[in-house]
Design an enzyme around this catalytic site. Structure first.
Site, PDB file in Angstrom:
ATOM      1  N   ASP A 151      10.932  11.066  42.294  1.00 44.81           N
ATOM      2  CA  ASP A 151      10.093  10.020  41.720  1.00 44.81           C
ATOM      3  C   ASP A 151       9.568   9.107  42.817  1.00 44.81           C
ATOM      4  OD1 ASP A 151      10.608  10.975  39.188  1.00 44.81           O
ATOM      5  OD2 ASP A 151      12.208   9.529  38.775  1.00 44.81           O
ATOM      6  N   ARG A 152       8.456   8.435  42.541  1.00 43.90           N
ATOM      7  CA  ARG A 152       7.826   7.583  43.548  1.00 43.90           C
ATOM      8  C   ARG A 152       8.805   6.573  44.149  1.00 43.90           C
ATOM      9  NH1 ARG A 152       3.922   5.032  40.673  1.00 43.90           N
ATOM     10  NH2 ARG A 152       5.121   3.122  40.417  1.00 43.90           N
TER      11      ARG A 152
END
Length: 331
Positions: A151-152
């Site tokens: 995930d970012r």
């Protein structure tokens, strides 16, 4: 008369999407000019930045040229995710391991792993391609195989295949669960005992959240062990047996222990606990046998400064992260 582009918001992401149908009067005009004159509150400078980062599509194709000459009837879509236009660039210190087949990077939080409708430039996929361009002089064509995603706002180790000869083997290793993936997370609440989450996970479209379902999802297995408990939160070591999207975040949230900083999955700041600007999840260790040589490969990285600071503040003392990593792989 100025015509404002049609606007909508992508479900679960908050990304604004503007749609413009090119009028006859703009035949042959530059794309940045058309966008700035067709969409309210979008200056020409902003249009240029969005185009450069890859957030503009014409008839479904990403176009990154501001001077692209548009034609009447074409459909332009502009995606705005509300984040700053600062591109991540890969530095030598971010490279944990590299050979002719594999590349392991210590990803900073805040960097997208793969391109999104809003961005291509500055994503990890893009910077890895750029990094590999230097091999062109050696006759090696850059070839990036994405077998893993983070995930970012998750930091830490991520593995790429960078040679066609290793793509298939590495992909199969992930499918067969032959890659050991260990994470560190700081969660809200006191986790006193280890255990395993085992459920079917599915994505809910309306808010882009992952949750456990009785049927129709994909099996997700998360093993966990507490490493420390302080000030109402816990440092947890995690081993993933599967790798579903948002798996760790969903499982701990459903158990009543949302990750610190993970507002989407139910975290609420507690007075005096300090604030986290992202969910505190770190990919700390990867272990596998090399898909080409069969030699054991083990990479580890300590968590970044924001993660370490939050936990040290909770403990009230310095933390020996080398010892924590040893506990992690033994858990």
């Amino acid at each position: 008369m100025m015509r404002e582009g049609q606007q909508r918001v992508m479900q679960g992401t908050g990304t604004q999407v503007f749609k413009v149908i090119v009028e006859d009067r703009y035949d042959g005009e530059r794309m940045d000019k058309v966008l700035s004159e067709s969409i309210a509150d979008v200056s020409r400078g902003l249009a240029r930045k969005v185009i450069d980062f890859g957030g503009v599509f014409i008839d479904g194709k990403r176009i990154r040229r501001c001077d692209f000459a548009v034609r009447p009837g074409q459909t332009i879509e502009m995606f705005l995710d509300g984040r700053k236009y600062q591109a991540y660039s890969l530095s030598q210190q971010d490279i944990v391991y590299r050979d002719d087949y594999l590349l392991v990077i210590n990803k900073p939080a805040g960097t997208e792993t793969q391109p999104t409708p809003s961005r291509f430039k500055g994503t990890l996929y893009h910077v890895v391609l750029q990094y590999l361009q230097q091999d062109r002089t050696k006759g090696v064509r850059p070839d990036v195989g994405m077998v893993q995603r983070l995930d970012r706002d998750t930091s830490g180790l991520i593995l790429f295949s960078i040679n066609q000869r290793s793509h298939k083997g590495l992909t199969q290793m992930f499918r067969d669960r032959k890659v050991e993936k260990y994470y560190l997370a700081i969660v809200s609440g006191e986790v006193r005992q280890g255990g395993t989450f085992d459920s079917l996970l599915a994505r809910r479209r309306r808010d882009n959240r992952t949750l456990s379902v009785e049927r129709g999802g994909k099996r997700a297995i998360t093993h966990y062990q507490p490493i420390g408990v302080h000030a109402g939160c816990s440092l947890v070591g995690i081993r993933l047996e599967t790798g579903r999207s948002h798996q760790i975040r969903a499982h701990f949230s459903e158990a009543g222990y949302p990750l610190v900083g993970d507002v989407r999955y139910g975290y609420v700041d507690k007075p005096g606990s300090g604030q986290a600007k992202r969910h505190l999840l770190h990919s700390a260790s990867l272990a596998l046998r090399h898909p080409m040589t069969d030699i054991p490969l083990h990479c580890q990285v300590e968590p970044p400064a924001d993660f370490a600071y939050f936990w040290q503040k909770a403990c009230g003392s310095q933390v020996d992260w080398g010892n924590v990593l040893q506990q992690l792989v033994r858990s």
